[in-house]
Design a protein around this motif. Structure first.
Motif, PDB file in Angstrom:
ATOM      1  N   LEU A   1       2.489   1.245  -6.259  1.00 38.92           N
ATOM      2  CA  LEU A   1       2.792   1.715  -4.911  1.00 38.92           C
ATOM      3  C   LEU A   1       3.424   3.102  -4.978  1.00 38.92           C
ATOM      4  O   LEU A   1       4.460   3.284  -5.618  1.00 38.92           O
TER       5      LEU A   1
ATOM      6  N   ARG B   1       4.132  -1.930   0.550  1.00 38.34           N
ATOM      7  CA  ARG B   1       2.967  -1.068   0.778  1.00 38.34           C
ATOM      8  C   ARG B   1       2.871  -0.672   2.249  1.00 38.34           C
ATOM      9  O   ARG B   1       2.519   0.469   2.579  1.00 38.34           O
TER      10      ARG B   1
ATOM     11  N   ASP C   1       2.947  -6.496  -0.304  1.00 35.33           N
ATOM     12  CA  ASP C   1       2.341  -6.097   0.964  1.00 35.33           C
ATOM     13  C   ASP C   1       3.358  -5.412   1.874  1.00 35.33           C
ATOM     14  O   ASP C   1       3.039  -4.426   2.550  1.00 35.33           O
TER      15      ASP C   1
ATOM     16  N   ALA D   1       0.673  -2.987  -8.658  1.00 36.54           N
ATOM     17  CA  ALA D   1       0.220  -2.453  -7.368  1.00 36.54           C
ATOM     18  C   ALA D   1       0.298  -0.930  -7.338  1.00 36.54           C
ATOM     19  O   ALA D   1      -0.386  -0.289  -6.529  1.00 36.54           O
TER      20      ALA D   1
END
Length: 443
Positions: free
Chosen positions: A211, A176, A173, A209
Motif C-alpha cells: 500500500l 487502501r 481494504d 498489499a
C-alpha cells in the motif's frame, strides 16, 4: 525461563505472598475481582523488591491495592467474597462497579470505531487521520497486567467492552481505501502475546498489499518489561525477529512502542539483550509511560529512566497523564504537579533525551500537552497545545485555562478569559453527529 502466570485464583502460591498481612492478601483478591489481575514468574522473581512490599513500585504496578477501589466499592466486594457468595453474584456486582469506572474514556466506542462499507469495524479505532489502531483478536491479553491500564476492560470478561478483529483482509481494504492513513498501530492487550505465526498472519497481508500510503507499522507492547524472553529464548523468538526484518525489507518503518513504567524494568541482562536484538532488526524502539503516583512520581526517576533508555538505544517518546478510567483516583496527580515533574526531569538530561513529549493527556479532543504556567493580563494561567486532534487543524494550536492546582484532567479546567476552548464548538458537533463528522480528509 518457562512462563508461568499468576492471577486471583493462584497468587497465594507465590512464596513471597506469605510475608504480606492478611488484610493485604485479602485486598488483592477483592480488588482483583473487579480490576484485572495477572502477573508472572519473571515479574515476581526479577522486578519486585519483596523487602519493600507492599510499597515497592513494581509490586503496586502489578498487584491490586485496596485504595484502587473507592471505600464503598471495596466494602461491597469484600462483603460478597468473605461471605462466600457464588461466582455469578460476585461477577454481577463487579460488572456493576466496572460500568461506573468510565471503562472506555475519550469516546473510544462512540467516536473512534469507524464504519466501513456499511459495517462497524469493532476491532478498529480511527481517531486521528494518519493512524488506524487495530486490535487483533488473539492479542487481547498480556504477559502481566498493569494496575493502571486504561484498557483494563479488555481483560474484565465483559464482552461488550472488548475491541477485537480477526479480519486482516478488512484491515488491508480499510487502509487502501483511506489514503490519509500512513500508520497502523497493532495494540491490545499486547500483540506480542501472540505466537509469531499468528502475528505474521496480520502483518504479511499488509506487506504484500504494498500500500503506497502505508509508511509505518507500530506495535504497542509491554513485553520488554514483563517478558523479555519473548525476543531471546522463547521457542519462536528467532521467527519473530525475522518477521521484524521483513517489515524493514518491505520498505516500512517498524516502530516498536515499548511501555516502561519504572527503572527496574530496564535492569538486567534479559531486557538488555532483548532490546539489542530488536534494534538489530532495523526496528526503532520508542518508549512511553504515564506519570503514576506511587510508581514514578519524581523527577529523579524520570530523568534516570530516559537516560537508561537512550543508553540502550531507545528513543524516549511520551510521558502521559494517567487516564480518567479504572483506578485513576489512585494513580493521578494534579496537572500542575505533573508539569513540574516533567520540567524538572527534562532539565536534568541532555538534548539527546529530550525527544520525549509530556505531560500529555490522551483525551476526548486529542492529545493535549501541558506546556506550563503563564501570566497574561494579570492572570495566572495554564498553557496547553494539541499534539494530535480529531481535526488535524487543531494540532500545534495553543490554548489557555484558568490556573487550577487541583485539576487532574482536562474536564476539570475552566477556559481562560471567559471564552470556550477553541475546539469546543466543533467537538460538540462531533459528539452530536458521530465519528463521521471528524475532518479526517480521507478523500
Amino acid at each position: 525461563m518457562q512462563y508461568h502466570a499468576y492471577s486471583v485464583h493462584n497468587f497465594r502460591s507465590i512464596p513471597q505472598i506469605a510475608n504480606l498481612t492478611r488484610e493485604q492478601i485479602d485486598a488483592i483478591e477483592v480488588v482483583g475481582s473487579v480490576l484485572p489481575f495477572k502477573t508472572n514468574n519473571y515479574v515476581v522473581e526479577n522486578l519486585i523488591d519483596w523487602s519493600k512490599a507492599p510499597d515497592d513500585p513494581m509490586f503496586i504496578l502489578t498487584f491490586p491495592q485496596k485504595d484502587m477501589l473507592s471505600p464503598e466499592h471495596y466494602a461491597t466486594m469484600e462483603k460478597l467474597i468473605l461471605s462466600g457468595a457464588d461466582k455469578a453474584r460476585i461477577k454481577e456486582a463487579a460488572d456493576a462497579i466496572r460500568l461506573q469506572l468510565n471503562p472506555h474514556p475519550a469516546g473510544q466506542i462512540e467516536l473512534n470505531v469507524p464504519v466501513w462499507c456499511g459495517e462497524t469495524l469493532s476491532g478498529f479505532q480511527h481517531k486521528y487521520r494518519e493512524t488506524v489502531v487495530f486490535f487483533p483478536s488473539q492479542g487481547q491479553t498480556c504477559h502481566a497486567y498493569c494496575t493502571f491500564c486504561f484498557r483494563w476492560p479488555q481483560f474484565s470478561g465483559m464482552e461488550g467492552l472488548k475491541f477485537a478483529s480477526r479480519e486482516s483482509e478488512l484491515l488491508v481494504d480499510y487502509v487502501r481505501g483511506n489514503p490519509g492513513v500512513t500508520d497502523v498501530l497493532f495494540t491490545g492487550g499486547d500483540p506480542l502475546i501472540m505466537k509469531t505465526k499468528i502475528l505474521e498472519s496480520y502483518l504479511r497481508p499488509l506487506l504484500e498489499a504494498d500500500l503506497p500510503n502505508l509508511r509505518h507499522i507500530r506495535i504497542g507492547t509491554k513485553a520488554l518489561g514483563y517478558w523479555p524472553y519473548r525476543f531471546t529464548t522463547d521457542d519462536d523468538a528467532a521467527g519473530l525477529l525475522s518477521l521484524f526484518r521483513e517489515v524493514k525489507a518491505a520498505g516500512k518503518h517498524l516502530a516498536f512502542m515499548a511501555n516502561f513504567n519504572h527503572p527496574a524494568e530496564l535492569e538486567g541482562e534479559a531486557v538488555e539483550e532483548a532490546i539489542a536484538r530488536i534494534i538489530e532488526t532495523g526496528a526503532v524502539i520508542r518508549t512511553q509511560s504515564p506519570l503514576l503516583r506511587h510508581i514514578n512520581d519524581s523527577p529523579e526517576v524520570w530523568a534516570g529512566i530516559w537516560q537508561k533508555q537512550v543508553d540502550l538505544g531507545c528513543i524516549p517518546y511520551y510521558m502521559f497523564v494517567a487516564r480518567d478510567t479504572g483506578a485513576q483516583r489512585y494513580f493521578s496527580l494534579p496537572l500542575v504537579r505533573a508539569w513540574e515533574i516533567f520540567r524538572e526531569a527534562y532539565q536534568r538530561v541532555s538534548g539527546i533525551c529530550r525527544t520525549v513529549r509530556g505531560p500529555v493527556m490522551s483525551c476526548l479532543p486529542g492529545k493535549v500537552q501541558i506546556l506550563g504556567t503563564a501570566a497574561i493580563q494579570g492572570q495566572k494561567l495554564l498553557t496547553f497545545r494539541m499534539i494530535q486532534g480529531r481535526n488535524p487543524d487543531w494540532v500545534a494550536r495553543p490554548f489557555f485555562s484558568e490556573y487550577d492546582e487541583a485539576a487532574t484532567w482536562y474536564t476539570d479546567l475552566k477556559p481562560a478569559f471567559g471564552e470556550d476552548f477553541f475546539f469546543k464548538a466543533e467537538l460538540d458537533g462531533i459528539l452530536r453527529n458521530g465519528a463521521h463528522h471528524q475532518k479526517h480528509e480521507f478523500e
